[in-house]
Write an enzyme that holds these catalytic residues in place. Structure first.
Site, PDB file in Angstrom:
ATOM      1  N   TYR A  25      10.340 -39.527  87.221  1.00  0.00           N
ATOM      2  CA  TYR A  25      11.176 -40.675  86.846  1.00  0.00           C
ATOM      3  C   TYR A  25      10.624 -41.952  87.494  1.00  0.00           C
ATOM      4  O   TYR A  25      10.572 -43.017  86.871  1.00  0.00           O
ATOM      5  CB  TYR A  25      12.630 -40.428  87.296  1.00  0.00           C
ATOM      6  CG  TYR A  25      13.520 -41.656  87.201  1.00  0.00           C
ATOM      7  CD1 TYR A  25      13.828 -42.233  85.978  1.00  0.00           C
ATOM      8  CD2 TYR A  25      14.055 -42.232  88.355  1.00  0.00           C
ATOM      9  CE1 TYR A  25      14.644 -43.361  85.899  1.00  0.00           C
ATOM     10  CE2 TYR A  25      14.866 -43.358  88.287  1.00  0.00           C
ATOM     11  CZ  TYR A  25      15.149 -43.917  87.062  1.00  0.00           C
ATOM     12  OH  TYR A  25      15.952 -45.032  86.986  1.00  0.00           O
ATOM     13  N   SER A 107      20.211 -51.624  93.180  1.00  0.00           N
ATOM     14  CA  SER A 107      20.333 -51.622  91.724  1.00  0.00           C
ATOM     15  C   SER A 107      21.781 -51.367  91.288  1.00  0.00           C
ATOM     16  O   SER A 107      22.527 -50.668  91.972  1.00  0.00           O
ATOM     17  CB  SER A 107      19.433 -50.513  91.163  1.00  0.00           C
ATOM     18  OG  SER A 107      19.807 -50.157  89.860  1.00  0.00           O
ATOM     19  N   TYR A 130      22.917 -55.532  85.970  1.00  0.00           N
ATOM     20  CA  TYR A 130      22.649 -55.307  84.550  1.00  0.00           C
ATOM     21  C   TYR A 130      23.896 -55.738  83.800  1.00  0.00           C
ATOM     22  O   TYR A 130      25.011 -55.420  84.229  1.00  0.00           O
ATOM     23  CB  TYR A 130      22.439 -53.823  84.259  1.00  0.00           C
ATOM     24  CG  TYR A 130      21.058 -53.284  84.532  1.00  0.00           C
ATOM     25  CD1 TYR A 130      19.923 -53.952  84.089  1.00  0.00           C
ATOM     26  CD2 TYR A 130      20.891 -52.067  85.186  1.00  0.00           C
ATOM     27  CE1 TYR A 130      18.654 -53.418  84.315  1.00  0.00           C
ATOM     28  CE2 TYR A 130      19.636 -51.532  85.414  1.00  0.00           C
ATOM     29  CZ  TYR A 130      18.523 -52.213  84.969  1.00  0.00           C
ATOM     30  OH  TYR A 130      17.275 -51.692  85.189  1.00  0.00           O
ATOM     31  N   THR A 156      18.839 -58.839  85.855  1.00  0.00           N
ATOM     32  CA  THR A 156      17.715 -58.271  85.107  1.00  0.00           C
ATOM     33  C   THR A 156      17.923 -58.478  83.617  1.00  0.00           C
ATOM     34  O   THR A 156      18.966 -58.125  83.063  1.00  0.00           O
ATOM     35  CB  THR A 156      17.563 -56.774  85.440  1.00  0.00           C
ATOM     36  OG1 THR A 156      17.247 -56.666  86.829  1.00  0.00           O
ATOM     37  CG2 THR A 156      16.451 -56.129  84.625  1.00  0.00           C
ATOM     38  N   LYS A 252      15.249 -61.838  86.544  1.00  0.00           N
ATOM     39  CA  LYS A 252      14.153 -60.859  86.600  1.00  0.00           C
ATOM     40  C   LYS A 252      13.808 -60.349  85.201  1.00  0.00           C
ATOM     41  O   LYS A 252      14.708 -60.016  84.424  1.00  0.00           O
ATOM     42  CB  LYS A 252      14.594 -59.679  87.486  1.00  0.00           C
ATOM     43  CG  LYS A 252      13.604 -58.534  87.577  1.00  0.00           C
ATOM     44  CD  LYS A 252      14.044 -57.546  88.656  1.00  0.00           C
ATOM     45  CE  LYS A 252      13.099 -56.382  88.787  1.00  0.00           C
ATOM     46  NZ  LYS A 252      13.274 -55.377  87.736  1.00  0.00           N
ATOM     47  N   HIS A 276       9.188 -54.736  84.277  1.00  0.00           N
ATOM     48  CA  HIS A 276       9.964 -53.565  84.687  1.00  0.00           C
ATOM     49  C   HIS A 276       9.017 -52.431  85.137  1.00  0.00           C
ATOM     50  O   HIS A 276       9.283 -51.250  84.907  1.00  0.00           O
ATOM     51  CB  HIS A 276      10.848 -53.095  83.527  1.00  0.00           C
ATOM     52  CG  HIS A 276      12.229 -52.652  83.953  1.00  0.00           C
ATOM     53  ND1 HIS A 276      13.327 -53.464  83.915  1.00  0.00           N
ATOM     54  CD2 HIS A 276      12.683 -51.463  84.431  1.00  0.00           C
ATOM     55  CE1 HIS A 276      14.397 -52.807  84.323  1.00  0.00           C
ATOM     56  NE2 HIS A 276      14.029 -51.577  84.649  1.00  0.00           N
ATOM     57  N   ARG A 279       7.865 -50.021  82.395  1.00  0.00           N
ATOM     58  CA  ARG A 279       8.824 -49.000  81.961  1.00  0.00           C
ATOM     59  C   ARG A 279       9.584 -49.409  80.711  1.00  0.00           C
ATOM     60  O   ARG A 279      10.375 -48.647  80.186  1.00  0.00           O
ATOM     61  CB  ARG A 279       9.831 -48.733  83.091  1.00  0.00           C
ATOM     62  CG  ARG A 279       9.189 -48.181  84.330  1.00  0.00           C
ATOM     63  CD  ARG A 279      10.093 -48.304  85.534  1.00  0.00           C
ATOM     64  NE  ARG A 279      11.195 -47.352  85.541  1.00  0.00           N
ATOM     65  CZ  ARG A 279      11.091 -46.093  85.935  1.00  0.00           C
ATOM     66  NH1 ARG A 279       9.924 -45.622  86.325  1.00  0.00           N
ATOM     67  NH2 ARG A 279      12.142 -45.305  85.954  1.00  0.00           N
TER      68      ARG A 279
HETATM   69  C1  LIG Z   1      12.298 -45.565  89.466  1.00  0.00           C
HETATM   70  C2  LIG Z   1      12.515 -46.980  89.054  1.00  0.00           C
HETATM   71  C3  LIG Z   1      13.796 -47.411  88.763  1.00  0.00           C
HETATM   72  C4  LIG Z   1      14.009 -48.738  88.394  1.00  0.00           C
HETATM   73  N1  LIG Z   1      15.293 -49.169  88.216  1.00  0.00           N
HETATM   74  C5  LIG Z   1      15.525 -50.478  88.033  1.00  0.00           C
HETATM   75  C6  LIG Z   1      16.841 -50.970  88.024  1.00  0.00           C
HETATM   76  O1  LIG Z   1      17.795 -50.232  88.184  1.00  0.00           O
HETATM   77  N2  LIG Z   1      17.004 -52.306  87.843  1.00  0.00           N
HETATM   78  C7  LIG Z   1      15.959 -53.155  87.664  1.00  0.00           C
HETATM   79  O2  LIG Z   1      16.156 -54.360  87.501  1.00  0.00           O
HETATM   80  N3  LIG Z   1      14.696 -52.708  87.686  1.00  0.00           N
HETATM   81  C8  LIG Z   1      14.460 -51.401  87.880  1.00  0.00           C
HETATM   82  N4  LIG Z   1      13.180 -50.946  87.950  1.00  0.00           N
HETATM   83  C9  LIG Z   1      12.070 -51.905  87.863  1.00  0.00           C
HETATM   84  C10 LIG Z   1      11.766 -52.448  89.258  1.00  0.00           C
HETATM   85  O3  LIG Z   1      12.784 -53.286  89.720  1.00  0.00           O
HETATM   86  C11 LIG Z   1      10.455 -53.225  89.277  1.00  0.00           C
HETATM   87  O4  LIG Z   1      10.493 -54.217  88.295  1.00  0.00           O
HETATM   88  C12 LIG Z   1       9.234 -52.346  89.122  1.00  0.00           C
HETATM   89  O5  LIG Z   1       9.414 -51.126  89.785  1.00  0.00           O
HETATM   90  C13 LIG Z   1       8.014 -53.049  89.663  1.00  0.00           C
HETATM   91  O6  LIG Z   1       6.885 -52.280  89.511  1.00  0.00           O
HETATM   92  P1  LIG Z   1       6.288 -51.326  90.663  1.00  0.00           P
HETATM   93  O7  LIG Z   1       7.169 -50.132  90.716  1.00  0.00           O
HETATM   94  O8  LIG Z   1       4.938 -50.993  90.124  1.00  0.00           O
HETATM   95  O9  LIG Z   1       6.293 -52.087  91.947  1.00  0.00           O
HETATM   96  C14 LIG Z   1      12.933 -49.622  88.282  1.00  0.00           C
HETATM   97  C15 LIG Z   1      11.638 -49.169  88.567  1.00  0.00           C
HETATM   98  C16 LIG Z   1      11.433 -47.875  88.956  1.00  0.00           C
HETATM   99  C17 LIG Z   1      10.034 -47.428  89.287  1.00  0.00           C
END
Ligand SMILES: Cc1cc2nc3c(=O)[nH]c(=O)nc-3n(C[C@H](O)[C@H](O)[C@H](O)COP(=O)(O)O)c2cc1C
Length: 383
Positions: A25, A107, A130, A156, A252, A276, A279
């Site tokens: 994940y 988060s 969110y 976000t 963001k 993100h 993702r």
């Molecule tokens: C496991 C995971 C969960 C994430 N969940 C959220 C979230 O709940 N809210 C959000 O704004 N971004 C979420 N993100 C995005 C991160 O805030 C961030 O933008 C991203 O991880 C940056 O890239 P990096 O993991 O390569 O540093 C998530 C990223 C990951 C890896």
């Protein structure tokens, strides 16, 4: 931590200690993962300018982010389900960030709630919001954040629907894990995680469970996200949240200069250049390649943060040289968490600090504010 030299060592250790469903994940990106990969490969391609015979004996990576003094120009990105990646993960990561001296962002879809963190925090942490369809819930959540003393809200904008992560589909990601034979075998192979989880037991989305209709524990997160997250989210809603929230507001998920331009009209205190972590929209550019145009568009009128693929102090240096005011990291710190709980996050941060301060020295820089385009080779120069 012994025999840990770089962030990838922490990643490998986390991979051994965290059940596959939760490791994947974190470790995955959307669809073909091309944007996820580009985030880091584009960072690696940037060349630093080595300088010599400059006194760098007094160098420091200390600086300020959004008016707050920080040990590094770094904050932890919000990451959902962190309390499943490692039991009590949000509290442990927040405490590591707090002790080290950088902001932690909780988060909306965390396992620990705002109140759980506020009970143990000694400084304000940041909270990521969110926008979901139930706007009364959003109002209650904002009120809870205010009551917890949070001063920075990270809104976000790039999850108006859920990007598809193939690994999560194949693993049948759910919280708690479904008791299938495959999942039970996976858990049996990760005894340290199981023991820690047996102590903490918390597997619910703390900010949502009991506060929002239709939040069922076992439902796939992406399924729930697609039902509840609001694809009608518009700049008018963003404006409304700006007017409602009296603290600092960070937007963001900005990747296009056009959106940066609109974001400027919202009077946000900062924006985060983010995809993100690769993702959401697979096929979008890496954040580091999108940064220069956004910096030019913003022209110093607000703080520009960036995340996506950052795992080292060198990566931070490169973003600052291209005009960012600070960096956020998600996975790099989560790998520390999986590798060694709070001490693992602390080890990750210490490594990043050392990498940044050594890089500054070898580039002839003593202070964060001195880092700029002169520290990089232009594309033509590097051949
Ligand atoms: C496991 C995971 C969960 C994430 N969940 C959220 C979230 O709940 N809210 C959000 O704004 N971004 C979420 N993100 C995005 C991160 O805030 C961030 O933008 C991203 O991880 C940056 O890239 P990096 O993991 O390569 O540093 C998530 C990223 C990951 C890896």
């Amino acid at each position: 931590m012994k025999r840990v030299a770089c962030n990838d060592d922490l990643r490998m250790r986390a991979r051994r200690r965290v059940p596959r469903m939760f490791f994947d994940y974190v470790d995955g990106g959307a669809w073909t993962e091309s944007t996820y990969r580009a985030n880091s490969s584009d960072l690696s391609a940037i060349r630093l300018k080595q300088r010599v015979a400059v006194d760098v004996s007094q160098r420091t990576a200390r600086t300020t982010l959004l008016g707050q003094s920080t040990r590094l120009p770094l904050a932890m990105s919000p990451t959902g389900l962190t309390g499943m990646f490692w039991p009590n993960g949000e509290v442990l990561a927040m405490q590591a960030c707090e002790a080290f001296g950088i902001p932690y962002t909780l988060s909306t879809v965390s396992i620990a709630s705002i109140e759980d963190l506020a009970r143990v925090a000694t400084k304000p942490f940041w909270f990521q919001l969110y926008v979901i369809r139930d706007r009364d819930f959003i109002e209650r959540l904002i009120r809870r954040a205010e009551q917890a003393g949070i001063d920075t809200l990270v809104l976000t904008l790039d999850l108006q629907m859920s990007g598809q992560r193939n690994k999560d589909i194949r693993n049948g990601l759910s919280s708690p894990p479904k008791p299938t034979l495959r999942n039970l075998a996976d858990l049996a192979l990760h005894p340290a995680w199981c023991l820690a989880m047996a102590r903490h037991r918390n597997m619910r989305f703390g900010n949502l469970y009991g506060h929002v209709d239709g939040m069922k524990n076992r439902k796939a997160l992406s399924e729930w996200t697609n039902e509840q997250f609001d694809p009608t989210l518009s700049w008018t809603d963003v404006r409304r949240i700006r007017d409602r929230w009296k603290g600092k507001l960070v937007l963001k998920g900005i990747l296009a200069p056009e959106d940066a331009q609109t974001a400027l009209t919202i009077d946000a205190d900062a924006l985060v250049v983010s995809n993100h972590g690769g993702r959401q929209l697979d096929g979008a550019p890496s954040t580091i390649s999108a940064l220069p145009d956004i910096v030019a568009e913003v022209g110093g009128r607000t703080t520009v943060l960036i995340d996506g693929g950052f795992t080292s102090g060198q990566d931070i240096f490169k973003a600052l040289a291209l005009g960012a005011n600070g960096v956020m990291m998600g996975r790099a710190l989560l790998y520390g968490l999986g590798a060694g709980a709070q001490a693992g996050v602390a080890a990750a941060l210490e490594m990043i600090r050392n990498e940044l301060e050594v890089t500054m020295g070898l580039c002839g820089v003593s202070r964060i504010e001195e880092i700029g385009p002169h520290n990089l080779y232009k594309a033509a120069e590097r051949g």
